[in-house]
Design a protein around this motif. Structure first.
Motif, short mmCIF file in Angstrom:
data_model
loop_
_atom_site.label_atom_id
_atom_site.label_comp_id
_atom_site.label_asym_id
_atom_site.label_seq_id
_atom_site.Cartn_x
_atom_site.Cartn_y
_atom_site.Cartn_z
N LEU A 194 -31.23 33.37 -5.92
CA LEU A 194 -32.71 33.47 -5.73
C LEU A 194 -32.98 35.19 -5.68
N TYR A 198 -35.36 30.77 -11.79
CA TYR A 198 -35.91 30.47 -10.16
C TYR A 198 -36.47 29.27 -9.28
N LYS A 199 -36.97 28.66 -10.68
CA LYS A 199 -37.31 27.18 -10.54
C LYS A 199 -36.29 26.42 -10.80
N LEU A 202 -34.86 27.45 -6.64
CA LEU A 202 -35.92 27.07 -6.13
C LEU A 202 -35.96 25.16 -5.09
N LYS A 257 -34.41 23.22 -2.07
CA LYS A 257 -34.71 22.80 -0.83
C LYS A 257 -34.62 21.32 -0.80
#
Length: 73
Positions: free
Chosen positions: A21, A58-59, A62, A66
């Motif tokens: 990230l 990036y998405k 993430l 999560k």
């Protein structure tokens, strides 16, 4: 020995995701800086491609982070 049905991510995976990230954030920033400094249409296209690729990466990272935090991977 008691086994749990919950999947736990080893710390190495979480560390890898967080490092990836950070690298993606740097790629995103560098692509924006590059875009601001060029006039050539081909280079503009290149930096737009890099920005879009970094945004998608990036998405995904993430989402993976999560999911690893909640144990849903």
């Amino acid at each position: 020995m008691i086994f749990s049905n919950k999947k736990r991510n080893p710390p190495k995976r979480e560390e890898f995701l967080k490092n990836a990230l950070k690298e993606t954030q740097k790629s995103f920033e560098n692509a924006y800086k590059g875009l601001e400094s060029v006039d050539d249409p081909d280079l503009i296209d290149l930096f737009i491609y890099e920005i879009n690729a970094a945004n998608l990466r990036y998405k995904v990272l993430l989402r993976d982070i999560k999911n690893s935090d909640t144990g849903n991977t």
